[in-house]
Scaffold this active site. Structure first.
Site, PDB file in Angstrom:
ATOM      1  N   THR A 218       0.865  -1.186   0.000  1.00 58.77           N
ATOM      2  CA  THR A 218       0.000   0.000   0.000  1.00 58.77           C
ATOM      3  C   THR A 218       0.895   1.227   0.000  1.00 58.77           C
ATOM      4  OG1 THR A 218      -1.787  -1.080   1.175  1.00 58.77           O
ATOM      5  CG2 THR A 218      -1.611   1.295   1.498  1.00 58.77           C
ATOM      6  N   ARG A 246     -14.675  -6.533   0.060  1.00 55.63           N
ATOM      7  CA  ARG A 246     -14.032  -6.066   1.295  1.00 55.63           C
ATOM      8  C   ARG A 246     -13.340  -4.711   1.049  1.00 55.63           C
ATOM      9  NH1 ARG A 246      -8.537  -4.553   2.653  1.00 55.63           N
ATOM     10  NH2 ARG A 246      -8.244  -4.897   4.872  1.00 55.63           N
ATOM     11  N   ASP A 249      -8.823   0.058   5.388  1.00 49.60           N
ATOM     12  CA  ASP A 249      -8.744   1.397   5.977  1.00 49.60           C
ATOM     13  C   ASP A 249      -8.304   2.471   4.989  1.00 49.60           C
ATOM     14  OD1 ASP A 249      -6.239   0.034   5.876  1.00 49.60           O
ATOM     15  OD2 ASP A 249      -5.374   1.619   7.102  1.00 49.60           O
ATOM     16  N   GLY A 270      -1.244  -1.370   6.899  1.00 52.58           N
ATOM     17  CA  GLY A 270      -1.228  -2.543   7.768  1.00 52.58           C
ATOM     18  C   GLY A 270      -2.570  -3.254   7.681  1.00 52.58           C
ATOM     19  N   THR A 271      -2.867  -4.031   8.672  1.00 52.89           N
ATOM     20  CA  THR A 271      -4.129  -4.783   8.684  1.00 52.89           C
ATOM     21  C   THR A 271      -5.293  -3.803   8.875  1.00 52.89           C
ATOM     22  OG1 THR A 271      -3.588  -5.162  10.992  1.00 52.89           O
ATOM     23  CG2 THR A 271      -3.235  -6.999   9.482  1.00 52.89           C
ATOM     24  N   GLY A 272      -5.944  -3.493   7.760  1.00 53.60           N
ATOM     25  CA  GLY A 272      -6.873  -2.373   7.698  1.00 53.60           C
ATOM     26  C   GLY A 272      -8.004  -2.401   8.698  1.00 53.60           C
TER      27      GLY A 272
HETATM   28  N1  ASP Z   1      -4.263  -1.274   4.913  1.00 60.24           N
HETATM   29  C1  ASP Z   1      -4.460  -1.945   3.658  1.00 60.24           C
HETATM   30  C2  ASP Z   1      -5.811  -2.615   3.682  1.00 60.24           C
HETATM   31  O1  ASP Z   1      -6.187  -3.143   4.704  1.00 60.24           O
HETATM   32  C3  ASP Z   1      -3.416  -2.976   3.366  1.00 60.24           C
HETATM   33  C4  ASP Z   1      -2.002  -2.573   3.662  1.00 60.24           C
HETATM   34  O2  ASP Z   1      -1.725  -1.451   4.065  1.00 60.24           O
HETATM   35  O3  ASP Z   1      -1.099  -3.436   3.478  1.00 60.24           O
HETATM   36  O4  ASP Z   1      -6.468  -2.643   2.670  1.00 60.24           O
END
Ligand code: ASP
Length: 354
Positions: A218, A246, A249, A270-272
């Site tokens: 990202t 889906r 964030d 990160g884990t959105g």
């Molecule tokens: N935050 C992004 C998402 O959840 C993914 C990422 O930043 O790696 O879509």
């Protein structure tokens, strides 16, 4: 003492007190312009990365940083700098945004992006786009040319096309390494592997060598211009093999992106789902604004305390209202770069590089 003399001493004392007060409340001046960007956070270890891949990422990050810095150096706006750098990374297959985005479980690229202008806290966002080459420009068009903040799916692409933004065939976004990641993930889930997208290059007979085999990428940028305005933007393909439309964030204002003049600009990766639950980008700004924390302390509190407390991982790039920059990550790596007026650019990948 003559009354005249006493008055001037009193005046001098009051003046000195006022000056002291002003110094205590006005933050020390930051650089005249500054910019930072990320290209995703995650498990990035030296052992997984060969020298060629590492050099390629560092070159991509430097090029995107320089493009945005060039805008700011020339007196351009923070918003233009953010859009310029993100567009470049959307065109770069090293990153999970635009060309090089990860695939959904049914073999599509669903692209999300958002942008925020710190002046009036105006914002634009798009989710699930499939044909617009630069989702960040679509997000900006939503902000500037519509009365809305967020558009999704085919409607978002139709709006972007109406605004004259370049439309491409879905195969434009295709990269072999992202397709392999999809196959790998679907095999792990024992799920069916979809047909390769129409127009995608045929599967190479050989070539298991994947220089860029990681799931992240990202992209995000924060910038402050010479006029003191801040902006932030984020763009992504989301997560590999995502289903049911889906949305993470990255296109959510307050979670993936936030900017407010005089306070901060933030982009997350990160884990959105966890960043959404925390309103992570806004939370960093709130800690700066209301708790008077430094930008580094605020970013670290969110990334090292609040996110792990609910099970989230990733990182942020952040700046305060004066343009002072901070990186914070709780993963082993985050592709990241920064530069400010008069400073040497910094490009980092691993957590221990500082
Ligand atoms: N935050 C992004 C998402 O959840 C993914 C990422 O930043 O790696 O879509």
């Amino acid at each position: 003492m003559a009354p005249m003399r006493r008055d001037s001493i009193r005046l001098l004392a009051v003046g000195a007190l006022l000056l002291l007060g002003a110094c205590a409340t006005t933050p020390a001046a930051g650089p005249s312009w500054s910019i930072a960007l990320h290209g995703g956070a995650g498990v990035i270890s030296r052992s997984d990365m060969n020298p060629e891949a590492e050099a390629s990422y560092r070159a991509s990050l430097s090029a995107a940083l320089e493009a945005g810095a060039g805008v700011l150096r020339g007196g351009g706006s923070a918003l233009d700098a953010v859009e310029t750098s993100v567009r470049l990374m959307e065109d770069d297959p090293n990153f999970n945004a635009g060309r090089g985005a990860v695939f959904t479980a049914d073999g599509k690229n669903d692209l999300d992006a958002s942008i925020m202008d710190g002046r009036m806290r105006s914002a634009g966002a798009v989710a699930g786009m499939r044909t617009t080459r630069h989702p960040i420009s679509a997000a900006r068009a939503v902000m500037e040319k519509s009365s809305h903040v967020m558009l999704a799916g085919a409607g978002a692409d139709a709006f972007a096309a109406e605004q004259g933004l370049e439309q491409v065939a879905p195969a434009y976004f295709f990269t072999e390494h992202r397709w392999r990641q999809l196959e790998q993930e679907l095999r792990r889930r024992n799920a069916a592997i979809p047909m390769r997208p129409e127009g995608a290059a045929p599967r190479p007979v050989q070539g298991a060598t994947d220089l860029h085999d990681h799931q992240f990428g990202t992209v995000g940028v924060v910038a402050r211009d010479r006029a003191g305005n801040v902006a932030a933007g984020t763009s992504t393909g989301g997560t590999t093999a995502k289903r049911w439309n889906r949305i993470g964030d990255s296109p959510i204002i307050g979670a993936g992106t936030y900017a407010q003049n005089g306070v901060c600009a933030v982009s997350s990766t990160g884990t959105g789902e966890f960043f959404i639950r925390l309103s992570a980008a806004r939370e960093v700004c709130a800690l700066i604004e209301h708790r008077r924390m430094s930008v580094q302390a605020a970013a670290d509190k969110v990334v090292h305390e609040e996110l792990p407390a609910i099970g989230g991982d990733g990182g942020v790039i952040a700046m305060d209202g004066a343009g002072r920059l901070a990186f914070s990550l709780n993963t082993s790596g985050m592709f990241r770069a920064r530069v400010a007026d008069g400073e040497t650019p910094v490009v980092h990948i691993y957590a221990d590089e500082e």
